[in-house]
Design an enzyme around this catalytic site. Structure first.
Site, short mmCIF file in Angstrom:
data_model
loop_
_atom_site.label_atom_id
_atom_site.label_comp_id
_atom_site.label_asym_id
_atom_site.label_seq_id
_atom_site.Cartn_x
_atom_site.Cartn_y
_atom_site.Cartn_z
CB VAL A 154 6.19 -5.40 3.21
CG1 VAL A 154 7.58 -4.79 3.30
CG2 VAL A 154 6.00 -6.47 4.28
CE LYS A 155 1.94 -8.83 6.37
NZ LYS A 155 3.29 -8.84 6.97
CB THR A 156 -2.30 -5.78 0.45
OG1 THR A 156 -1.66 -7.04 0.26
CG2 THR A 156 -3.02 -5.38 -0.82
N GLY A 192 0.80 -1.21 0.00
CA GLY A 192 0.00 0.00 0.00
C GLY A 192 0.84 1.27 0.00
#
Ligand SMILES: *Cc1c(COP(=O)(O)O)cnc(C)c1O
Length: 400
Positions: free
Chosen positions: A185-187, A3
């Site tokens: 590092v997540k969506t 994101g």
């Protein structure tokens, strides 16, 4: 994938709302907050997106796992089954509540193998945590059937799969609860942060109070109010700036997934030309969040050769078999039972006796898959130049 690629004016606007009130905190501050409750709003919108009744925001995906397990009553000595391919956080949280992680094999979904799950259930098993790794579903329906048959609750670690679904049902909404991470590092990201979604109102109320030092939330569900305390708690509160970020990012989630899908297809089509290549089993292409593209070569040697060519041409893939954060045989601190506690807890009981011993060769089926696996993290934004560079690298690997 992440994101952070799509930060923009939307995030700034949400954050400005918080700065304008000066109230950075999710509870209290009465009139001064002028009705702005970003964390509460994020919880409600995120839960609704998942088709779940309740959302509980916390400080990280790891905290989400812990808070959920505590609220479910998981205790020292309980066995909690998860899979040997996951991020270390899944089993760190299990150890954190004093329980013992038990690991299953993964299959070509790169997620929990239901056949191995059946073999690993004992009368000490109190919880099953399938992980929806790399953006796509575990065999959650089979897992639910097995778990329901034994009356064992399921917690879905959905840290890597927001925006993904299986046959129209959003991941994280199949089990008793689902946990999410919004780390760097997540969506979707809130900087640091996590969420638990559940349909179980009583479970949600326990999580709400536990994560806020045990403050009484009964008179004002989801918020403070009373002075009583039902149990001891801890502090895993999310702050308003994170809630604001989450609202802006959640609004972009479907567009992020749509971009992933387009970019993943372009890369996958090119990879098909490599002799002997096959792809990770995706149970529902429509429900894939497409944040990752996993492919297998026929042997470990072939995978190494192909990746050497891809790497030399600027488009190296992740070899998860050699990655020390995600795969069981490389977790030397787990296998060796290394702890800062002088007693050796949680690997040893307080009498110093080792509670569990892990065998590095314990997951041969997973090892055989991981050695042949290469993975691309699919970007949200892929320029024509970068795509051309990646396609050229893949083309060069065709003759490996
Ligand atoms: C990232 C991640 C977590 C932990 O999330 P944090 O927010 O970094 O604590 C848990 N499980 C999996 C599978 C993850 O990838």
């Amino acid at each position: 994938m992440p994101g952070f690629e799509v930060f923009g004016d939307e995030e700034k606007k949400e954050i400005q709302d918080v700065l304008d009130t000066g109230v950075l905190f999710r509870y209290e501050f009465g009139d001064q907050r002028k009705g702005v409750f970003k964390v509460r709003e994020f919880e409600q919108k995120f839960a609704a997106y998942c088709g779940a009744g309740h959302g509980q925001a916390v400080t990280s995906g790891t905290a989400a796992l812990k808070v959920a397990m505590i609220a479910m009553g998981i205790s020292p000595g309980d066995e909690v089954i998860t899979q040997g391919f996951t991020f270390v956080a899944t089993w760190e949280a299990i150890l954190e509540v004093g329980a013992i992680p038990v690991f299953t094999e993964v299959d070509e979904t790169l997620n929990m193998d239901p056949h191995d799950l059946e073999k690993k259930i004992t009368d000490k098993t109190k919880l099953i945590i399938p992980v929806h790794m790399l953006g796509a579903p575990a065999r959650i329906k089979e897992i639910m059937t097995i778990a329901d048959g034994k009356n064992i609750p399921v917690l879905e670690d959905t840290a890597q799969a927001p925006g993904a679904s299986l046959d129209g049902k959003v991941l994280g909404s199949f089990g008793k609860c689902g946990t999410f991470s919004f780390d760097s590092v997540k969506t979707i990201t809130t900087g640091e942060g996590g969420m638990i979604v559940t349909d179980d109102e009583e479970l949600w109320r326990k999580m709400s109070e536990y994560h806020d030092h045990g403050h009484d939330h009964a008179v004002n569900p989801g918020g403070r109010g009373g002075e009583g305390r039902s149990f001891v708690g801890f502090n895993y509160r999310m702050m308003e700036l994170q809630g604001a970020m989450g609202l802006a990012q959640l609004a972009k989630l479907d567009d992020i997934v749509a971009s992933h899908k387009k970019n993943k297809k372009a890369l996958k089509d090119a990879l098909t030309e490599i002799p002997g290549v096959s792809f990770r089993t995706i149970l529902d292409e429509k429900g894939d969040s497409a944040s990752f593209l996993g492919f297998f070569l026929e042997t470990a040697e072939a995978a190494n050769k192909v990746n050497a060519i891809l790497g030399a041409n600027g488009a190296g893939a992740i070899a998860f078999g050699a990655n020390t954060w995600h795969f069981y045989p490389a977790w030397e601190h787990l296998l060796g039972g290394k702890s800062l506690c002088t007693s050796g807890w949680p690997f040893a009981s307080h009498g110093g006796k080792r509670r569990v011993v892990y065998d590095a060769d314990g997951l041969p089926q997973s090892a055989a898959l991981m050695d042949r696996l290469l993975v691309y993290q699919v970007p949200v934004i892929l320029s024509d130049e970068r795509l051309a560079e990646m396609l050229l690298a893949i083309k060069k690997a065709v003759g490996y």
